[in-house]
Design a protein around this motif. Structure first.
Motif, mmCIF file in Angstrom:
data_model
loop_
_atom_site.group_PDB
_atom_site.id
_atom_site.type_symbol
_atom_site.label_atom_id
_atom_site.label_comp_id
_atom_site.label_asym_id
_atom_site.label_seq_id
_atom_site.Cartn_x
_atom_site.Cartn_y
_atom_site.Cartn_z
ATOM 1 N N UNK A 209 28.993 51.379 36.288
ATOM 2 C CA UNK A 209 28.371 49.682 36.883
ATOM 3 C C UNK A 209 29.215 49.838 37.708
ATOM 4 N N UNK A 266 19.476 40.822 40.701
ATOM 5 C CA UNK A 266 19.089 39.361 39.350
ATOM 6 C C UNK A 266 20.451 39.482 37.834
ATOM 7 N N UNK A 267 19.396 41.097 37.653
ATOM 8 C CA UNK A 267 19.962 41.259 36.131
ATOM 9 C C UNK A 267 21.500 41.042 35.946
ATOM 10 N N UNK A 268 22.426 40.870 36.844
ATOM 11 C CA UNK A 268 23.596 40.821 36.705
ATOM 12 C C UNK A 268 24.759 39.089 36.911
ATOM 13 N N UNK A 269 24.600 38.864 35.737
ATOM 14 C CA UNK A 269 25.149 37.311 35.651
ATOM 15 C C UNK A 269 26.083 37.193 36.999
ATOM 16 N N UNK A 280 35.916 39.351 42.068
ATOM 17 C CA UNK A 280 34.139 40.639 41.809
ATOM 18 C C UNK A 280 33.326 40.461 42.944
ATOM 19 N N UNK A 408 12.780 23.106 44.638
ATOM 20 C CA UNK A 408 12.806 23.757 43.694
ATOM 21 C C UNK A 408 11.429 25.187 43.847
ATOM 22 N N UNK A 409 10.538 24.764 44.038
ATOM 23 C CA UNK A 409 9.360 25.731 44.759
ATOM 24 C C UNK A 409 9.360 26.862 45.018
ATOM 25 N N UNK A 412 12.275 28.929 43.129
ATOM 26 C CA UNK A 412 10.916 29.253 42.393
ATOM 27 C C UNK A 412 10.197 30.690 43.305
ATOM 28 N N UNK A 415 12.937 33.416 43.659
ATOM 29 C CA UNK A 415 13.228 34.770 42.519
ATOM 30 C C UNK A 415 12.692 35.702 42.158
ATOM 31 N N UNK A 416 11.457 34.888 42.534
ATOM 32 C CA UNK A 416 10.953 36.305 42.116
ATOM 33 C C UNK A 416 10.709 37.977 43.529
ATOM 34 N N UNK A 419 13.714 39.680 42.605
ATOM 35 C CA UNK A 419 13.737 40.440 41.531
ATOM 36 C C UNK A 419 12.612 41.499 42.295
ATOM 37 N N UNK A 421 10.023 41.678 42.907
ATOM 38 C CA UNK A 421 8.261 41.392 42.410
ATOM 39 C C UNK A 421 7.281 41.123 43.351
#
Lengths: 448, 296
Positions: A209, A266-269, A280, A408-409, A412, A415-416, A419, A421
């Protein structure tokens, strides 16, 4: 007359009285009983800013005994909703804080006053006192739906700029020293950033980690602005996210996570501000206003301009700030202008400088000890960096009607991409599609 | 004479009713009427409203965001069967002579009376990827937990789980408890004498008699589910990537963030029609079952 009738009358009167009493509280006494002239001033801000604003307004009232100012500080989250409601219900504030993202909506609907007549009548105003381009975000020509941005002096000015900020690269000097790395400077490119970030991404205890990340903050906008990428063709109302430079900036951000592996996935907050404070993150990108937060850090840190993709590239800066505007329904525009001048003038600017949250728009005060006092951890020698960045040519803007919705769009969809995706190309294509649709909708009225 | 008396009574009652009625008129009926009208307009709060006919409704049909938030809302209702199952188990347990059941009842009911926002903030900490109690527990057994509220595939399940937690011991449990206590003891005694075991008694007596209340809970749960807003607004703001934007949040965003009052009104009316249809269904079925009326 039957008794029940009297009863009804009495009860109705009582009810009326109740309503009247309830109404009095909300009634706006424009001219206070003291014979003083009443102005309202609304801004967004946190409790600390509320305190300094009240002090500042108290000083204004001492200097202008004939004017009473009612101050209203609202949180950023509620601010635009409140101002919109106030505008619709005709209870618009006299003087209020404006952002470049929303000025067009209000200016095109005629809700804010043109300040140029005041400026022209003011012999003390000298545009050279201010950062170059500081007023551009609030300058427009034309009217209503034909409003087009302009540069200062070539049109109307709908709000008076208060501060002028930019994004910077912040780095943890202790971490750089520990590895003997050279500090970031104006010659840095994205490759230099990645090279340093790779060395600074460390798993100390070998548990798989990462304990310290080389870089944090997917601020694609800052990287895009640094290379002068144009994100929107404002005249044609078209999004330009798929243009080579925008795509390059978005791709770079995605690469920081998956290709170079120097940015937490992104899975790390993480909260970039806190993570930089606590060490950090070794590097991050943030606005000048974060200096105050970073002063809480136990580490020594420094600032540098945002790197560009190649060394040959001219560096641009997205300098920008917020401004004060006067509602077109204001009954005392002369006095309101006085307040704006005070807030954006010496007293207001010095107070802003001392708060260490923003670069005052008046160069002389920005470079004064008042502003420098806000710096303790970053070496003072790095402060000129801010002014060098602010002197760079201005990066193209991306403000239009529907700002909140299309940003905002965009977030969003990105964000993908963050990730992994969708590819950056696909993300930019989708963003263009969305923004174009939103702009078409926003400017539907414009069609003859 | 009786006519005058009625008038007199009415005149005495009117002032007491007036505040409530005025409030309803001013803050419910009028906005509802205005939103109906607005749904045929394009209105951004700043410039005058423009009549656009049914354009807002047409647009809604082709708006992928509308369908996505409708789907999000439906998916986040998937916890309902689990909530019902858990609530029934709790009700059964509390219906038997468990020691300290009054205290237990209170404890189970707590999530329902805690302020929504406070609950949301506490759960944000529970779901925190780094310091949250969930991930700390998972880390103990060697699992690296996800960033619950920040992960597209985990955010919805996180809300579903929260919904189960808050729904299990509240109103649903009370409804079951009331229904269980309404079942005549003699049925069980008769079945017992005929040699029916506990499972048979549940399956042939309790379960069929819970039919009306089950139906009531499902319909009310779905109606409540369509109105989901608060937690998503506070905890994720509809993110990540819009994956927890409920229909309610979508209406809010359009109306108050993007200033599309007309479009938001149209979406709100579609939501109203959905909920109204469900309510009608509930009424119809209630007439058929007869029994569930007493729980309202």
């Amino acid at each position: 007359m039957p008794t029940w009738f009297h009863q009804v009358v009495r009860q109705c009167l009582a009810l009326l009285l109740l309503c009247a009493l309830a109404g009095v509280g909300s009634c706006d006494a424009r001219n206070a009983g003291s014979g003083k002239l009443m102005l309202t001033y609304t801004r967004w801000g946190d409790p600390a800013e509320m305190e300094s604003t009240r002090e500042l307004i108290a000083q204004f009232q001492r200097e202008n005994p004939g004017i009473e100012v009612r101050v209203d500080v609202v949180s950023w989250e509620q601010y635009w909703q409140k101002m919109k409601t106030a505008t619709v219900t005709n209870s618009a504030q006299d003087v209020w804080l404006m952002s470049p993202a929303y000025i067009e909506e209000y200016a095109s609907a005629g809700h804010v006053l043109d300040l140029m007549p005041f400026i022209k009548a003011d012999p003390t105003f000298n545009v050279d006192d201010y950062f170059p381009h500081a007023f551009d975000d609030f300058c427009f020509t034309g009217e209503g739906d034909n409003l087009r941005s302009a540069t200062f002096g070539n049109g109307k000015l709908y709000a008076f700029t208060r501060d002028y900020n930019c994004s910077l690269l912040y780095y943890n000097r202790d971490y750089f020293d520990a590895l003997g790395l050279a500090y970031p400077d104006a010659t840095w490119t994205w490759d230099d950033l990645v090279a340093a970030a790779r060395k600074l991404t460390i798993d100390f205890d070998g548990d798989g980690v990462i304990d310290q990340w080389g870089y944090g903050g997917l601020d694609y906008g800052a990287f895009a602005s640094a290379i002068g990428a144009q994100r929107m063709d404002i005249a044609a109302r078209k999004s330009l996210f798929s243009s080579p430079d925008m795509l390059r900036a978005v791709t770079f951000c995605q690469d920081l996570i998956y290709r170079y592996k120097v940015h937490p996935p992104p899975f790390v907050q993480i909260n970039e501000t806190e993570s930089f404070v606590t060490g950090k993150l070794a590097m991050t990108v943030a606005g000048v206003w974060n200096i105050r937060s970073y002063n809480r850090s136990d580490y020594r840190w420094g600032i540098a301009p945002i790197p560009t993709d190649t060394r040959q590239r001219t560096r641009y800066a997205a300098g920008g700030g917020v401004a004060h505007c006067i509602s077109s329904r204001c009954v005392h525009p002369e006095e309101a202008w006085k307040l704006v001048k005070f807030l954006c003038g010496d007293a207001g600017q010095r107070a802003l400088a001392r708060s260490g949250t923003s670069v005052p728009v008046v160069k002389r005060i920005a470079m004064s000890d008042d502003f420098l006092a806000g710096f303790d951890r970053p070496p003072r020698s790095s402060i000129p960096t801010i002014f060098e960045v602010l002197a760079s040519p201005p990066a193209p803007r991306g403000y239009a009607r529907g700002y909140l919705e299309y940003t905002r769009r965009t977030t969003e969809i990105l964000d993908l991409a963050w990730r992994n995706q969708i590819t950056p190309t696909e993300a930019c294509r989708r963003i263009d599609e969305q923004i174009d649709a939103i702009l078409a909708d926003q400017y539907r009225r414009t069609a003859p | 004479m009786p006519r005058r008396n009625a008038l007199k009574e009415w005149s005495a009652a009117a002032p007491f009713l007036a505040p409530n009625f005025l409030g309803f008129l001013l803050f419910t009926l009028m906005p509802v009427g205005v939103s109906m009208v607005l749904s045929f307009y394009q209105y951004d709060n700043i410039t005058p409203a423009k009549f656009v006919g049914t354009a807002n409704y047409h647009r809604l049909i082709v708006d992928p965001k509308f369908w996505a938030s409708l789907a999000n809302t439906l998916i986040m209702m998937l916890g309902l069967p689990l909530t019902m199952f858990g609530a029934l188990l709790l009700a059964l347990a509390l219906n038997s002579k468990v020691y300290g059941r009054i205290a237990l009842r209170t404890i189970y009911y707590l999530p329902s009376i805690s302020p929504l926002i406070a609950v949301a903030v506490v759960w944000m900490w529970i779901y925190n990827a780094d310091q949250g109690i969930f991930n700390s527990a998972l880390a103990r057994i060697g699992i690296r937990g996800p960033n619950w509220l920040g992960d597209i595939s985990w955010a919805k399940p996180a809300f579903i789980f929260m919904g189960i937690w808050s729904g299990i011991g509240g109103f649903t449990m009370l409804l079951y408890l009331a229904a269980l206590q309404d079942i005549p003891r003699s049925y069980y005694e008769a079945a017992h004498l005929d040699g029916a075991g506990a499972w048979q008694r549940f399956w042939y007596i309790t379960w069929p008699l819970l039919g009306p209340v089950n139906f009531f809970i499902i319909v009310m749960g779905i109606i409540g589910g369509f109105q989901a807003f608060d937690w998503q607004y506070v905890m994720t703001g509809g993110g990540p990537a819009g994956s927890t934007t409920t229909i309610g949040l979508y209406i809010y965003n359009n109306a108050f963030s993007y200033s599309k009052m007309g479009y938001a009104s149209a979406v709100a009316w579609v939501l109203f029609i959905i909920i109204f249809a469900l309510t009608l269904l509930q009424w119809r079925m209630r007439q058929r079952f007869g029994g569930a009326a007493q729980y309202e």
